[in-house]
Write a protein that holds these residues in place. Sequence first.
Motif, short mmCIF file in Angstrom:
data_model
loop_
_atom_site.label_atom_id
_atom_site.label_comp_id
_atom_site.label_asym_id
_atom_site.label_seq_id
_atom_site.Cartn_x
_atom_site.Cartn_y
_atom_site.Cartn_z
N ALA A 1 1.14 -1.28 0.14
CA ALA A 1 -0.08 0.20 -0.11
C ALA A 1 0.74 1.25 -0.08
N VAL A 2 0.36 1.91 -0.62
CA VAL A 2 0.93 3.41 -0.82
C VAL A 2 -0.01 4.51 -0.41
N VAL A 3 0.72 5.16 0.51
CA VAL A 3 -0.41 6.23 1.30
C VAL A 3 -0.55 7.30 1.88
N ASN A 4 -1.03 8.56 1.52
CA ASN A 4 -1.13 9.50 1.99
C ASN A 4 -1.57 9.81 3.56
N PRO A 5 -0.47 9.92 4.90
CA PRO A 5 -0.25 9.72 6.07
C PRO A 5 -1.94 10.83 6.72
N VAL A 6 -2.03 11.74 6.31
CA VAL A 6 -2.89 12.45 6.83
C VAL A 6 -4.13 11.71 6.16
N SER A 7 -4.27 10.97 5.85
CA SER A 7 -5.50 10.77 4.56
C SER A 7 -6.11 9.26 5.45
N LEU A 8 -5.32 8.07 6.07
CA LEU A 8 -5.35 7.67 7.28
C LEU A 8 -6.09 8.15 8.61
N ALA A 9 -6.98 9.16 8.76
CA ALA A 9 -7.08 9.81 9.76
C ALA A 9 -9.03 9.70 9.46
N LEU A 10 -8.83 9.08 7.98
CA LEU A 10 -10.65 9.35 7.99
C LEU A 10 -10.54 8.55 7.33
N LEU A 11 -9.61 7.76 6.09
CA LEU A 11 -9.65 6.18 5.34
C LEU A 11 -10.02 4.81 6.15
N LYS A 12 -10.09 3.52 6.01
CA LYS A 12 -9.65 2.75 6.58
C LYS A 12 -8.39 2.34 6.07
N PRO A 13 -8.47 1.95 7.00
CA PRO A 13 -5.79 1.49 7.61
C PRO A 13 -5.70 0.26 6.37
N PRO A 14 -4.82 0.60 6.12
CA PRO A 14 -4.00 -0.87 5.35
C PRO A 14 -4.50 -1.83 5.12
N GLY A 15 -4.29 -1.93 6.92
CA GLY A 15 -3.75 -3.50 7.79
C GLY A 15 -5.20 -4.18 8.30
N GLU A 16 -6.29 -3.50 7.00
CA GLU A 16 -7.69 -3.67 7.26
C GLU A 16 -8.47 -4.43 6.08
N TRP A 17 -7.59 -3.79 4.85
CA TRP A 17 -7.89 -3.79 3.54
C TRP A 17 -8.43 -4.90 3.15
N GLY A 18 -9.70 -5.41 2.77
CA GLY A 18 -10.01 -6.20 2.33
C GLY A 18 -10.67 -7.44 3.05
N GLU A 19 -10.17 -8.95 2.78
CA GLU A 19 -10.20 -9.76 3.51
C GLU A 19 -9.15 -10.06 4.81
N ALA A 20 -7.98 -9.92 4.97
CA ALA A 20 -6.31 -9.91 5.40
C ALA A 20 -5.18 -8.74 5.82
N GLY A 21 -5.88 -7.79 4.87
CA GLY A 21 -5.33 -6.38 5.06
C GLY A 21 -3.60 -6.46 3.77
N ALA A 22 -3.53 -5.20 3.58
CA ALA A 22 -2.42 -5.14 2.79
C ALA A 22 -1.06 -5.40 3.79
N ASP A 23 0.02 -6.53 3.04
CA ASP A 23 0.94 -6.50 3.96
C ASP A 23 2.26 -5.66 4.58
N MET A 24 2.45 -4.69 3.38
CA MET A 24 3.47 -3.93 3.91
C MET A 24 2.69 -2.13 3.72
N VAL A 25 3.19 -0.87 4.24
CA VAL A 25 2.66 -0.36 3.76
C VAL A 25 3.87 1.14 3.87
N VAL A 26 4.24 1.89 2.64
CA VAL A 26 4.95 2.70 2.41
C VAL A 26 4.01 4.45 2.46
N GLY A 27 4.78 5.47 1.93
CA GLY A 27 4.41 6.50 2.53
C GLY A 27 5.98 7.51 2.67
N ASP A 28 5.13 8.80 1.72
CA ASP A 28 6.05 10.23 3.22
C ASP A 28 5.29 10.47 3.78
N GLY A 29 5.78 11.18 5.14
CA GLY A 29 5.85 11.29 6.20
C GLY A 29 5.54 13.67 6.70
#
Length: 450
Positions: free
Chosen positions: A239-267
């Motif tokens: 997963a490539v994410v914007n950290p601010v967006s995660l305050a509203l969006l579902k965290p990658p660890g909860e995506w789908g049935e098992a969640g993403a395996d890795m998450v990266v982005g710029d702080g």
Amino acid sequence: MAFVPHTASDVSQMLATIGAGSIDALFDEIPANLRVGGLPGIPPALSEMQISRLMERRAGQDAIELNFIGAGAYEHHIPAAVWQIATRGEFYSAYTPYQAEASQGTLQLIYEYQTMISGLTGLPISNASLYDGASALAEAVLMAVRANRRSKSRRILLPRSVNPRYRSVTRAIVASQGIELIELDFDAATGRMDPAALKAYEGQDITAVVVPQPNFFGVLEEADALTDWAHAQGAQVIAVVNPVSLALLKPPGEWGEAGADMVVGDGQPLGAPLSSGGPYFGFMCCRKEHARQMPGRIVGRTIDADGKPGFVLTLQAREQHIRRSKATSNICTNQGLVVTAATIHMALLGPEGLERVAASSMANTQQLAERLTAAGFELAFSGERFHEVAIRLGQDARGVLARMADHGVLGGYALGEDYAGMDDVVLVCATETKTSEDLDTYVNALQASV
């Protein structure tokens, strides 16, 4: 003002000692096209008082323009306390801390940073940061190849809706390591990947799939469906994410049935100002079972023989500690300082404050999109968005942006720089820093510039 009082005699003596015929000969290894003959606009000789007055006058000429550029670097309000605290002597180190016993305060701060980033992403393991979001994605691709031992192909599906700079850096880092990056196109109407388009790869050996959320166009991908499809094929999800967006969006660890395996982005959105392009820092999280494949360092909390809590570098894959060919850390002191600011920033805002920032940014962008469409402009994509929107102008976007700058408005990013056929599309970002009057100013400047 510091100066170096070398006389002509000093210079001659120095050149004679080292065997160089002249100053030019001393620097002859620097290509001529990289040399600067002088500083334009700076007189050849001024006193300290005169140069100070000149610099103050020049600084006073800088205009504060209204900034609507995003495209990977975002303007957010930074509480004054953030850098006031980050630059205290206790944190403002001239060197990256290596010795755990000598840097307990810094190690505790990194531990708290890891805890906050893990909370945002929904994955349990966080490292202590990487250079930036682009190199973090490259490291995640390398990590996926190491971690997904069932896959032998070393093939990565990389959507074109990922930040072009991230794709470029990733390609440069992994291209010579036998890793194949397969670019996936986006739907021209929605601006996001169509999960049905992945059927062409079903049954194939795919090592990992990269999922941006939101993507470079600000559009939200169908992260749940893409994650489940990847796992059904035996591929890992980066997963490539914007950290601010995660305050509203579902965290990658909860995506789908098992969640993403890795998450990266710029702080950078977490307390780093827009200052001449950097420095930024990359964050990375992963599942617990992949912790030993993670690049960089991980700080752990423990208890000593007397029962007192302490912090230690639990994993540190630097070349100082392991064989150089196995080293994966690419963190440096600059990233450590920005991580310090990000940790303080997140602590000051708290979950509710970060959610307010994200919600205000999303609402401002929605309002700007509505005002632009009411003024006759067309949205380039119909997909749901976070805090960026692509606007079709009907003429070359670069010329329009140049004219908007004359009105004191930095109007966005011309997507034609990276995407063929999108020369008339501009990517616009409105964060929580923008007022209703700012949005009107943008619309008026755009109307006057087309």
